[in-house]
Design an enzyme around this catalytic site. Sequence first.
Site, PDB file in Angstrom:
ATOM      1  N   ASP A 248       0.820  -1.210   0.000  1.00 64.61           N
ATOM      2  CA  ASP A 248       0.000   0.000   0.000  1.00 64.61           C
ATOM      3  C   ASP A 248       0.854   1.259   0.000  1.00 64.61           C
ATOM      4  O   ASP A 248       1.810   1.384   0.778  1.00 64.61           O
ATOM      5  CB  ASP A 248      -0.907  -0.009   1.237  1.00 64.61           C
ATOM      6  N   GLU A 285       1.688  -0.038  -4.834  1.00 67.98           N
ATOM      7  CA  GLU A 285       0.782   1.061  -5.131  1.00 67.98           C
ATOM      8  C   GLU A 285       1.606   2.342  -5.003  1.00 67.98           C
ATOM      9  O   GLU A 285       2.047   2.706  -3.913  1.00 67.98           O
ATOM     10  CB  GLU A 285      -0.397   1.117  -4.164  1.00 67.98           C
TER      11      GLU A 285
END
Length: 586
Positions: A248, A285
């Site tokens: 993330d 990401e």
Amino acid sequence: MSRGRFDVWAPVPTQVRLSVGDELVAMTKGADGWWTPDGPVPDGEVDYGYLLDDSETVLPDPRSRRQPQGVHERSRTFDPDAFEWTDRAWTGRQLAGSVLYELHLGTFTPEGTLDAAVERLDHLVALGVDLVELLPVNAFNGTHNWGYDGVLWSAVHEQYGGPAAYQRFVDAAHAAGLGVIQDVVYNHLGPSGNYLPLFGPYLKAEGENTWGSLVNLDGQGSAEVRRHILDSALTWLRDHHVDGLRLDAVHALSDDSDLHLLEELGTEVAALSAHLRRPLTLIAESDLNDALMVTPREAGGLGMDAQWSDDFHHALHVALTGETSGYYADFEPLSALVKVCERGFFHDGTYSSFRGRDHGAPVPTATMPTWRLVVCNQNHDQVGNRAAGDRLGERLDEDQLLSGALVTLAGPFTPMLFQGEEWAATAPFQFFTSHPEPELGTATAEGRLREFEKMGWNPALVADPQDPETFRRSGLDWSELEQDSHARVLAAYQRLAELRRSLPALTDPSFASVSCTADEQRRVFTLRRGDLLVVVNFGDDPTELIVEGDLTLLFRTPSRPELADGRLSLPPHAGALLGPAGPWEA
């Protein structure tokens, strides 16, 4: 070095006691900040925790594997080797050529558990999925959450079934031929139940990212913080047999070390992959739009296998919806979609009006394979971070939805589907929390309203994250598959996935094989991949194109474009895939 199962790194307190079962055991601190129990400790499964200094509050283990009573309570020991795996013949799934499917366990099924999700794996197999990507499952406070408020990086949230259920899920996925990608969050810790700073310097004293204090990756004591993260990542891959990690918001990892955490992680994961003799994938990401993220370490990059590309989503979203508020503004011309497909990023050093500065760097298209960019037309962020959490189906017709699927699944990048999009699910995916602390719930709701001011969305549409109905509304309604309109959309997705597996041109990793055009006036987009041609009429009027070569219709959206005498007739919003005749024809 090998550590005992009750050893704990805690350089901050001057005294640490182990509470295990009904016993209180003194601990001795080593020169490295690790504490070890002085006396004998029990075997088998037990509940345990730590008392720091003079406090009588028992805190969970920072490296906990299980929190049966929640993140504020004692940890429970977990033996990952007790599970009897049946996947010894599993050889993994490489990312290149694969289709990903992103799902949130709490809303994927009515039960919201790992065991219930197992019962839906056949659906994913029939859809043509290769890798299932789970939103974060690590422990958080409350009953339901997106997962990005986790505070214990290696513990599986108990409401999902805990770590044993997680192992059952992965084993069942492998038996069905599906790989598993786990979304992990190492850039911040959640707002409730984060006791790590009481043990050691897990957070920096200065600086913050969007979600709070920065994780200490390069300051005093950072070596053990980094080791904690690396061990957590390896735990998912080794002990839970996961096939890859989605990392993330890596742009929020503040690390000025000579060896960046991501590169160190990539090195250790590659070593584990070699030992296991199956691919292990790392997907970042990142909003940096910098191909160094996925450039191999041998060539001076960070060595991630792939990264998300928001630019593809933005360009396709604007082409489909015409929405140009906020960060969509720069993507208004249809030529934006052309540039993304041909060159990877739209912002590759160009001015970003939303950021107010130049952004990104060019993709080395001559050497980078296209599959290193993971793309979608919907995902948890792009749906859930809308004011109403509305999906594309709220404002698009069936042709538009399937035109979006066509460009995503027949495009040059690695496609990712978001749960339910394959049948045009009507359930929104809204932002939901269940913070037990009223003040935290209020702060979360107010923070959401401030975020949406930047996008110019109506604050009246923003659902209260703390309202249980917000969570309930976001659950998929599987009975919709019995309705003809939803079944048609599902059949179209299955057909596109089948073509992707049948036609080598659709998984060709070369940017050189991609050639696009955009007619801004008629809003017609073409994407050529080798001997295949994708055509989409994003406009509101019917149109016609001259098509060269001996091609046939391999896929078309419901309004049924027609090909006759070298002319392709496209109704409004319609799309088609054309290619040479062969066994892949419907």
